[in-house]
Design an enzyme around this catalytic site. Structure first.
Site, PDB file in Angstrom:
ATOM      1  N   GLU A 161       1.280  -1.035   0.081  1.00  0.00           N
ATOM      2  CA  GLU A 161       0.082  -0.301   0.151  1.00  0.00           C
ATOM      3  C   GLU A 161       0.475   0.858   0.372  1.00  0.00           C
ATOM      4  O   GLU A 161       0.718   1.949   0.417  1.00  0.00           O
ATOM      5  CB  GLU A 161      -0.606  -0.170   1.103  1.00  0.00           C
ATOM      6  CG  GLU A 161      -2.265  -0.481   1.113  1.00  0.00           C
ATOM      7  CD  GLU A 161      -2.974  -1.390   2.640  1.00  0.00           C
ATOM      8  OE1 GLU A 161      -4.059  -1.670   2.676  1.00  0.00           O
ATOM      9  OE2 GLU A 161      -2.741  -1.389   3.250  1.00  0.00           O
TER      10      GLU A 161
HETATM   11  C1  ACM Z   1      -1.793  -5.948   4.331  1.00  0.00           C
HETATM   12  O1  ACM Z   1      -3.117  -5.752   4.517  1.00  0.00           O
HETATM   13  N1  ACM Z   1      -1.614  -4.220   4.293  1.00  0.00           N
HETATM   14  C2  ACM Z   1      -0.156  -6.116   3.863  1.00  0.00           C
END
Ligand code: ACM
Length: 523
Positions: A329
């Site tokens: 992310e």
């Molecule tokens: C994640 O769940 N952002 C690895």
């Protein structure tokens, strides 16, 4: 009313009902194979073993075998009320732990049970430890209680020969969104060990908190660790605290995998040191639950000094093989910057003697030789994203499977689950169990699949009771996917073995979710 009637009938069927007295449990051992994770091979037969007052626990002369025997005695003594001396001498009947070369690998064992005793044989201490966990489950659930129980303490007769399917069987605890103390982590370690999980991944940093002391950057913890989701006081591990977790985990044959998530998920670090920000201005601490808004400043040299210091200090107190660098992310980092950042950071991990693990977005950069990617997509993740992971696996990147809509322990079971999230969907017990790590990502070579890991993100998880409720029963399924041969995979058989864990969890004080998908015995 129906339940009361049900238990009266059960008691009557056991032929043991006397008004006013506690009914004696039926004097019959549970089936030999009623174990989670399912053992590789179970051959029932012969007489059951009955653990009695005069039994001893025979162990190797010294070292880890003796310690494992003592751990077993510590579990069995309070509930049986027996002395159970741990000894290397004498021929008293009882439980014997033996270290002996054989076809057991580093974690496998053989357990033989008969009238004269139970013998667990393994080539390595980890195998003995796992065999002891099997023995616990073969004894009645009440053996886990901390006060004297009536018994009888029967173990079905026969032989179990067992060895894991995958070498990496993990659980992750996010100690950043909410902080969990050393004692809380130890409690979770004990729960993981019962199911033969051998990797504890600690998510040590994120936007909401930095949880591990770094001497060369002290504000990371004193300031960056001072809060958590919801604005609570947060906390952090001193190096001694962390080493105590590592030691405790090792004594239960778990390896700690520390994660410093970067370049995103770094608001706590950016808030602690203005210099780490491209504009030189530190943002405020963050106590919400959004993701994707923070990034280390990829173009500044101080960023790599920082990363080098953090990895050097963390590697120095981590005996395990791995260092997890996150990489998920990174929505506030351009693709070009992300690739350049990972090209510089992965060699730092190698320089300090560790193997890189990253979330699977790492496969969109250049995974280092030997690196491992942790897949956290969904069944319906975009085909191109899956293809990138599969291609990396074909080129030698190892894979840990953590599909979020299967094995994320923070997903709600149903719409009514009071805790957790639902961005990956609702994940009840059957869905969590009913997939095969070996065929989950078609095209990924079997040798690339290192195992599975069940992450527990803690945006909504605050207490031990919260952990218990989200992890149990699904954690047991994750453990089974990691340990048991694919040939044993069968929901109908699994749910019966799983149901038998319920009374054990009650005896251990674990408050689990009584999913209607599982035929739990009445309480
Ligand atoms: C994640 O769940 N952002 C690895």
């Amino acid at each position: 009313m129906a339940r009361v009637l049900g238990s009266l009938l059960l008691v009557a069927a056991a032929g043991a009902f006397t008004a006013g007295a506690a009914p004696a449990p039926p004097a019959k051992a549970g089936p030999l194979g009623r174990v989670v994770p399912a053992p590789a091979s179970v051959t029932p037969g012969g007489s059951a073993y009955r653990l009695t007052r005069d039994a001893a626990i025979r162990v190797p002369d010294s070292g880890e075998g003796r310690r494992i025997g003592t751990q077993l005695a510590d579990i069995l003594r309070p509930s049986t009320g027996y002395a159970l001396p741990v000894t290397s001498h004498g021929h008293r009947s009882g439980i014997q732990l033996r270290l002996k070369s054989g076809p057991f690998g580093t974690e496998g064992y053989r357990l033989v049970s008969g009238r004269g005793g139970v013998t667990i044989t393994a080539a390595r201490p980890a195998g003995l430890f796992h065999g002891v966990q099997t023995l616990r489950q073969l004894l009645p659930a009440a053996v886990e209680k901390d006060s004297v129980q009536p018994g009888p303490w029967l173990v079905a007769g026969g032989t179990i020969v067992d060895t894991p399917r995958y070498a990496y069987r993990g659980a992750m605890l996010d100690v950043s969104r909410h902080f969990f103390t050393v004692e809380q982590v130890k409690r979770y370690i004990d729960q993981l060990a019962l199911y033969k999980i051998n990797q504890l991944h600690l998510h040590l940093s994120d936007d909401q908190g930095w949880r591990i002391a770094v001497n060369s950057w002290p504000r990371l913890t004193t300031y960056g660790g001072s809060t958590e989701v919801g604005g609570g006081k947060g906390g952090y591990y001193t190096k001694a605290d962390y080493q105590e977790i590592v030691r405790y985990a090792a004594s239960r044959y778990l390896e700690v995998v520390p994660e410093i998530d970067m370049p995103g998920h770094t608001n706590a670090a950016l808030a602690s040191y203005a210099d780490l920000n491209c504009d030189g201005v530190a943002p405020p601490l963050y106590t919400g639950t959004e993701v994707g808004f923070s990034s280390l400043c990829v173009g500044k040299e101080i960023t790599y000094d920082f990363v080098d210091d953090v990895i050097r200090e963390l590697a120095a107190i981590t005996p395990g093989r791995y260092l997890h660098i996150g990489g998920d992310e990174a929505h506030s980092t351009s693709h070009e910057d992300y690739v350049g950042f990972m090209d510089r950071v992965q060699p730092i991990v190698a320089k300090y003697g560790k193997t890189v693990i990253g979330w699977h977005q790492l496969t969109g950069a250049h995974p280092a030789k030997g690196a491992i990617a942790q897949y956290w997509g969904l069944d319906d993740t975009d085909a191109a994203e899956k293809a990138q992971v599969v291609k990396a696996a074909q080129n030698g990147t190892g894979l840990i499977l953590s599909p979020a809509d299967r094995i994320y322990l923070d997903m709600k079971y149903t719409e009514d689950t009071p805790l957790g999230q639902d961005w990956a969907g609702l994940v009840d017990v059957k869905r969590a169990y009913d997939w095969d790590p070996g065929s989950y990502l078609p095209g990924a070579p079997a040798s690339a699949i290192r195992g599975v890991e069940a992450p527990l993100w803690t945006e909504t998880i605050v207490t031990d009771a919260d952990i218990d409720y989200m992890a149990f029963p699904r954690l047991a399924g994750a453990a089974e996917l990691g340990w048991s041969p694919a040939a044993t995979h069968d929901w109908d058989a699994y749910k019966v073995r799983l149901a038998a864990q319920g009374p054990r969890w009650e005896a251990l004080g674990i408050g689990y979710y009584r999913s209607p998908q599982v035929p739990w015995p009445a309480k």
